[in-house]
Design an enzyme around this catalytic site. Structure first.
Site, PDB file in Angstrom:
ATOM      1  N   HIS A 325      24.232  16.298 -24.163  1.00 33.19           N
ATOM      2  CA  HIS A 325      23.301  17.036 -25.016  1.00 33.19           C
ATOM      3  C   HIS A 325      22.403  17.941 -24.190  1.00 33.19           C
ATOM      4  CE1 HIS A 325      19.832  17.363 -27.946  1.00 33.19           C
ATOM      5  NE2 HIS A 325      20.856  17.708 -28.699  1.00 33.19           N
ATOM      6  N   CYS A 326      21.943  17.432 -23.065  1.00 38.60           N
ATOM      7  CA  CYS A 326      21.073  18.219 -22.178  1.00 38.60           C
ATOM      8  C   CYS A 326      21.755  19.491 -21.673  1.00 38.60           C
ATOM      9  CB  CYS A 326      20.663  17.397 -20.969  1.00 38.60           C
ATOM     10  SG  CYS A 326      19.793  15.863 -21.325  1.00 38.60           S
ATOM     11  N   ALA A 327      23.074  19.460 -21.580  1.00 44.30           N
ATOM     12  CA  ALA A 327      23.836  20.551 -20.965  1.00 44.30           C
ATOM     13  C   ALA A 327      24.319  21.590 -21.967  1.00 44.30           C
ATOM     14  CB  ALA A 327      25.031  19.985 -20.206  1.00 44.30           C
TER      15      ALA A 327
END
Length: 333
Positions: A325-327
């Protein structure tokens, strides 16, 4: 102008990702491993929707031959991979037209060099010809969750913090985020300041699946010797006592923690809830704990019916303190 940030599970035009290039952050060997994970994620998403990978031409380690034809390259220089945090926050106006709500990125409170990453949101907006609407807050989209129906959720530790928003109160920050994302209610949980680079982003612990429905990864009992466990259970207690924007108690789905995992190190993030929802699929991590990996897959499949759950080994990104999700960053249709 009334704005609304669609749910991640709403239809996408594409996914945006960033190519990491900083040897100072990763070292040459770890950078190559992290870049390989970015390739794997981009190719997996590319099976379901287009991907735009942001990178300067000739960026260190960038090899177009490793990426599928569904991945296009946008000439936007980057420092690191965390597109959820430094990328654009896409919102819609009342007429359905897209805009970018600017949550100004400052390297998680000045903890990391971000000369290029601080400019990414505006550069993407310029490329797409979209208006930029300044939210008036400094921070990262990974630090706030929304349920698509007016309810926002965040850890105060990464917003009500002098390294991002000095002089602003929790109510002032909440009001600005609600205006920017189309919310009417903010649920604050305490979080932890200073224990990691993000000051405890909510998307490593809890995610809204839909209106009033939240998924949290948590152990059965708080470990008083583990500040992360204590903080997670504080967040759970807040959620159990909270109502959504319509005044309804939240529906809480619990997801077990993995135990027997490959990853090691104090900063390793073994978060199943740091998954990404794209058109027709949920791209999620697996950590080598067969039982927990299977449980996570089954729970995600039940929460997102009609989507295939694709699990990837992204341990180099987990070791860097983040996840899938962060990426990633969705551009709604």
């Amino acid at each position: 102008m009334k704005l609304e940030m669609p749910l991640e599970s709403a239809p996408h035009q594409r996914t945006l990702m960033q190519w990491p290039v900083s040897v100072d952050v990763y070292g040459a060997r770890d950078l190559a491993a992290v870049q390989a994970s970015i390739v794997d994620i981009a190719n997996a998403i590319g099976e379901h929707e287009p991907v735009a990978l942001l990178a300067a031409p000739g960026a260190r380690g960038l090899d177009r031959r490793r990426l599928s034809g569904a991945v296009e390259f946008w000439d936007i220089p980057t420092d690191d991979l965390w597109c959820r945090d430094s990328g654009p926050t896409f919102v819609k106006g009342a007429d359905g037209a897209l805009a970018v709500a600017l949550i100004q990125f400052n390297g998680w409170g000045g903890k990391q060099a971000h000369d290029n990453d601080a400019r990414i949101a505006r550069r993407v907006a310029d490329r797409l010809g979209l208006p930029v609407i300044d939210s008036g807050v400094i921070g990262e989209q990974g630090g706030v969750e929304h349920d698509g129906a007016g309810t926002l959720l965040a850890h105060a530790s990464c917003w009500v913090n002098d390294n991002r928003n000095p002089g602003l109160t929790a109510d002032q920050i909440a009001d600005r985020l609600k205006t920017a994302l189309g919310g009417s209610k903010m649920i604050w949980a305490p979080g932890i300041k200073g224990a990691d680079i993000t000051d405890y982003h909510i998307d490593a612990l809890a995610r809204f699946v839909g209106p009033g429905r939240v998924l949290i990864q948590i152990d059965d009992l708080a470990n008083p010797d583990d500040p992360w466990s204590v903080a997670a259970h504080q967040t759970l207690a807040v959620l159990e006592g909270a109502t959504d924007a319509r005044g309804r108690p939240l529906e809480i789905v619990r997801l077990p923690e993995p135990i027997d995992i490959r990853g090691r190190g104090d900063d390793f993030v073994s978060s199943y809830v740091n998954y990404y929802v794209c058109n027709g699929a949920v791209i999620a991590p697996q950590f080598g704990d067969r039982r927990a990996d299977a449980q996570a897959r089954d729970i995600l499949a039940s929460l997102y019916p009609g989507r295939v759950v694709v699990q990837l080994d992204i341990d180099p990104i987990g070791a860097s303190g983040g996840g899938i999700h962060c990426a990633t960053q969705q551009q709604p249709v």
